[in-house]
Scaffold this motif. Structure first.
Motif, PDB file in Angstrom:
ATOM      1  N   PRO A 199     -15.973 -12.887   7.004  1.00  0.00           N
ATOM      2  CA  PRO A 199     -16.177 -12.044   8.184  1.00  0.00           C
ATOM      3  C   PRO A 199     -15.138 -12.323   9.261  1.00  0.00           C
ATOM      4  CG  PRO A 199     -17.665 -13.906   8.250  1.00  0.00           C
ATOM      5  CD  PRO A 199     -16.942 -13.993   6.927  1.00  0.00           C
ATOM      6  N   LEU A 200     -15.065 -11.420  10.242  1.00  0.00           N
ATOM      7  CA  LEU A 200     -14.221 -11.680  11.401  1.00  0.00           C
ATOM      8  C   LEU A 200     -14.769 -12.895  12.151  1.00  0.00           C
ATOM      9  CD1 LEU A 200     -13.485  -8.157  12.972  1.00  0.00           C
ATOM     10  CD2 LEU A 200     -11.976  -9.559  11.561  1.00  0.00           C
ATOM     11  N   LEU A 201     -13.860 -13.628  12.791  1.00  0.00           N
ATOM     12  CA  LEU A 201     -14.239 -14.825  13.541  1.00  0.00           C
ATOM     13  C   LEU A 201     -14.086 -14.587  15.035  1.00  0.00           C
ATOM     14  CD1 LEU A 201     -12.319 -17.551  11.465  1.00  0.00           C
ATOM     15  CD2 LEU A 201     -14.682 -16.803  11.161  1.00  0.00           C
ATOM     16  N   TYR A 202     -15.050 -15.078  15.799  1.00  0.00           N
ATOM     17  CA  TYR A 202     -14.918 -15.057  17.256  1.00  0.00           C
ATOM     18  C   TYR A 202     -15.059 -16.473  17.784  1.00  0.00           C
ATOM     19  CZ  TYR A 202     -20.070 -15.261  17.576  1.00  0.00           C
ATOM     20  OH  TYR A 202     -21.390 -15.624  17.476  1.00  0.00           O
ATOM     21  N   SER A 203     -14.366 -16.764  18.857  1.00  0.00           N
ATOM     22  CA  SER A 203     -14.463 -18.085  19.479  1.00  0.00           C
ATOM     23  C   SER A 203     -15.305 -17.977  20.748  1.00  0.00           C
ATOM     24  CB  SER A 203     -13.078 -18.641  19.809  1.00  0.00           C
ATOM     25  OG  SER A 203     -12.351 -17.746  20.636  1.00  0.00           O
ATOM     26  N   THR A 204     -15.902 -19.101  21.155  1.00  0.00           N
ATOM     27  CA  THR A 204     -16.694 -19.125  22.377  1.00  0.00           C
ATOM     28  C   THR A 204     -16.295 -20.346  23.205  1.00  0.00           C
ATOM     29  OG1 THR A 204     -18.589 -20.579  21.881  1.00  0.00           O
ATOM     30  CG2 THR A 204     -18.595 -18.375  20.889  1.00  0.00           C
ATOM     31  N   ALA A 205     -16.683 -20.316  24.473  1.00  0.00           N
ATOM     32  CA  ALA A 205     -16.403 -21.442  25.372  1.00  0.00           C
ATOM     33  C   ALA A 205     -17.424 -22.560  25.203  1.00  0.00           C
ATOM     34  CB  ALA A 205     -16.392 -20.964  26.813  1.00  0.00           C
ATOM     35  N   GLY A 206     -18.315 -22.413  24.241  1.00  0.00           N
ATOM     36  CA  GLY A 206     -19.333 -23.425  23.987  1.00  0.00           C
ATOM     37  C   GLY A 206     -20.661 -22.791  23.650  1.00  0.00           C
ATOM     38  N   ASN A 207     -21.503 -23.523  22.983  1.00  0.00           N
ATOM     39  CA  ASN A 207     -22.810 -23.019  22.595  1.00  0.00           C
ATOM     40  C   ASN A 207     -23.640 -22.626  23.814  1.00  0.00           C
ATOM     41  OD1 ASN A 207     -24.924 -22.731  20.400  1.00  0.00           O
ATOM     42  ND2 ASN A 207     -25.968 -24.163  21.761  1.00  0.00           N
ATOM     43  N   GLY A 212     -14.796 -24.944  26.390  1.00  0.00           N
ATOM     44  CA  GLY A 212     -14.177 -24.211  27.487  1.00  0.00           C
ATOM     45  C   GLY A 212     -13.451 -22.961  27.044  1.00  0.00           C
ATOM     46  N   THR A 213     -13.310 -22.023  27.988  1.00  0.00           N
ATOM     47  CA  THR A 213     -12.653 -20.750  27.702  1.00  0.00           C
ATOM     48  C   THR A 213     -11.178 -20.904  27.329  1.00  0.00           C
ATOM     49  OG1 THR A 213     -14.191 -19.576  29.154  1.00  0.00           O
ATOM     50  CG2 THR A 213     -12.123 -18.461  28.629  1.00  0.00           C
ATOM     51  N   PRO A 214     -10.389 -21.745  28.017  1.00  0.00           N
ATOM     52  CA  PRO A 214      -8.982 -21.871  27.635  1.00  0.00           C
ATOM     53  C   PRO A 214      -8.790 -22.235  26.163  1.00  0.00           C
ATOM     54  CG  PRO A 214      -9.328 -22.868  29.779  1.00  0.00           C
ATOM     55  CD  PRO A 214     -10.686 -22.514  29.245  1.00  0.00           C
ATOM     56  N   ALA A 215      -9.584 -23.177  25.668  1.00  0.00           N
ATOM     57  CA  ALA A 215      -9.470 -23.582  24.256  1.00  0.00           C
ATOM     58  C   ALA A 215      -9.855 -22.432  23.332  1.00  0.00           C
ATOM     59  CB  ALA A 215     -10.353 -24.800  23.984  1.00  0.00           C
ATOM     60  N   ALA A 216     -10.889 -21.699  23.708  1.00  0.00           N
ATOM     61  CA  ALA A 216     -11.333 -20.569  22.887  1.00  0.00           C
ATOM     62  C   ALA A 216     -10.264 -19.477  22.839  1.00  0.00           C
ATOM     63  CB  ALA A 216     -12.644 -20.004  23.445  1.00  0.00           C
ATOM     64  N   VAL A 217      -9.631 -19.215  23.973  1.00  0.00           N
ATOM     65  CA  VAL A 217      -8.579 -18.197  24.029  1.00  0.00           C
ATOM     66  C   VAL A 217      -7.343 -18.649  23.254  1.00  0.00           C
ATOM     67  CG1 VAL A 217      -6.973 -16.999  25.575  1.00  0.00           C
ATOM     68  CG2 VAL A 217      -9.388 -17.202  26.189  1.00  0.00           C
ATOM     69  N   PHE A 264     -11.123 -12.733  17.767  1.00  0.00           N
ATOM     70  CA  PHE A 264     -11.361 -12.218  19.121  1.00  0.00           C
ATOM     71  C   PHE A 264     -12.231 -13.169  19.925  1.00  0.00           C
ATOM     72  CE2 PHE A 264     -15.015 -10.536  16.789  1.00  0.00           C
ATOM     73  CZ  PHE A 264     -16.067 -10.599  17.708  1.00  0.00           C
ATOM     74  N   VAL A 265     -12.281 -12.895  21.233  1.00  0.00           N
ATOM     75  CA  VAL A 265     -13.068 -13.728  22.147  1.00  0.00           C
ATOM     76  C   VAL A 265     -13.461 -12.897  23.359  1.00  0.00           C
ATOM     77  CG1 VAL A 265     -11.024 -14.575  23.401  1.00  0.00           C
ATOM     78  CG2 VAL A 265     -13.115 -15.950  23.395  1.00  0.00           C
ATOM     79  N   THR A 271       0.467 -10.653  24.465  1.00  0.00           N
ATOM     80  CA  THR A 271       0.039 -11.480  23.328  1.00  0.00           C
ATOM     81  C   THR A 271      -1.448 -11.305  23.010  1.00  0.00           C
ATOM     82  OG1 THR A 271      -0.245 -13.327  24.870  1.00  0.00           O
ATOM     83  CG2 THR A 271       1.820 -13.227  23.625  1.00  0.00           C
ATOM     84  N   LEU A 272      -2.203 -10.809  23.982  1.00  0.00           N
ATOM     85  CA  LEU A 272      -3.600 -10.441  23.760  1.00  0.00           C
ATOM     86  C   LEU A 272      -3.779  -8.982  24.155  1.00  0.00           C
ATOM     87  CD1 LEU A 272      -5.665 -13.457  25.214  1.00  0.00           C
ATOM     88  CD2 LEU A 272      -5.209 -12.949  22.807  1.00  0.00           C
TER      89      LEU A 272
END
Length: 330
Positions: A158-166, A192-197, A207-208, A223-224
């Motif tokens: 599946p597609l993957l999404y990142s988050t800034a934390g649970n 955190g959001t920076p790491a997720a981005v 995506f995020v 770039t995004l």
């Protein structure tokens, strides 16, 4: 024969009159010393930076110093509990958020405060719109194309999404998107959001949902790609990015706000003074351009009751979603 009950009634009424008179007199002179704001999030966070900017102007409105102290930890529980148990005299306020007052009570079983019974809402002070962004290399330009791509993927890839934390707003927004789009996605939590981005920028994640202040430089650089914004209106810094309502997903709207709360039992006269000070800051016009340049929006409620109604509305909207998603703090 006169009833012995009548003197008791007179005494009780006199006591109430004196109490209300004292509270009114206190409100007329409030504040007489510095006011402390407890921020349950780390120093340097978006909540912290915007709260300190607001505190500087708020101090001018009340003609007393405002001291912002950070008490982070346990997803905001430590600082929020400190705000709930402070003396109800108006001299200690909490810089609460949608996370502390809507999300935590549902997803974190360690929550040791009641978001309604333990606080008196004063006013919001800021909001941050989340933006759905994808890597420019993903090859999609609209929300519809992203959903189509997700549906074309196999269950094993599946597609993957990142988050800034649970349990963060980016996590909840992505879960709501998966639910509404009717697709199967896989989330990866970061700190955190920076790491997720950064993971999206690196191409390891598709995506995020990111705070606009974090994703804006990458969107401007190309770039995004911003597909939609989770606000009621288009944002001035991303005028070409549609709202989720425009793309047929109005349930995706999420106002990520921070606001001031007094401990329960704070006299309403004092809460009113604090709310009026927040409105004085808003009317000054000083903060709006500063906030906008940082990707934030100045949000101030006309009355404490307006803030309470918004809190009720957010709770009614998001609690069922959170329960359906089954998110629990880790």
């Amino acid at each position: 024969m006169k009833s012995a009950f009548l003197p008791c009634v007179r005494t009780a009424l006199l006591g109430l009159a004196l109490m209300f008179s004292a509270a009114s007199a206190h409100a007329q002179t409030f504040p007489e010393r510095a006011v402390t704001w407890i921020n349950p999030y780390p120093a340097g966070s978006a909540s912290d930076v915007t709260a300190r900017l607001f505190a500087d102007e708020f101090s001018k409105a009340i003609k007393q110093p405002v001291v912002v102290i950070n008490k982070p930890g346990a997803g905001g529980l430590i600082g929020t509990n400190a705000g709930a148990t402070a003396a109800p005299d108006g001299y200690t306020l909490l810089v609460g958020a949608i996370g502390t007052h809507v999300f935590n009570p549902v997803i974190n079983s360690s929550t040791n405060y009641d978001p309604v019974k333990d606080f008196e809402p004063v006013s919001r002070i800021v909001s941050f719109p989340n933006v759905l962004v994808v890597s420019s290399k993903l090859g999609v330009n609209t929300v519809e194309e992203l959903i189509a791509l997700a549906k074309s993927k196999s269950a094993s890839e599946p597609l993957l999404y990142s988050t800034a934390g649970n349990g963060t707003t980016s996590h909840i927004a992505a879960g709501q998107f998966e639910r509404l789009a009717g697709v199967k996605l896989t989330g990866v939590n970061y700190k955190g959001t920076p790491a997720a981005v950064n993971e999206v920028l690196a191409g390891r994640i598709d995506f995020v949902f990111g705070n606009i202040n974090v994703i804006l430089p990458q969107v401007k650089a190309g770039t995004l790609k911003a597909l939609a914004i989770a606000s009621s209106e288009r944002y001035s810094l991303l005028p070409d990015t549609p709202t989720f309502n425009e793309v047929g997903m109005p349930e995706m709207e999420m106002v990520v706000w921070s606001g001031l709360f007094a401990p329960a039992g704070t006299p309403p006269e004092i809460v009113k003074v604090l709310n009026e000070a927040a409105n004085t800051v808003a009317r000054s016009g000083v903060l709006q351009p500063v906030y906008e340049s940082a990707g934030a929006t100045l949000e101030v409620d006309a009355t404490p009751e307006d803030f309470a109604k918004l809190l009720q509305a957010d709770t009614a909207k998001w609690v069922p979603v959170l329960k359906e998603m089954g998110i629990k703090a880790q």
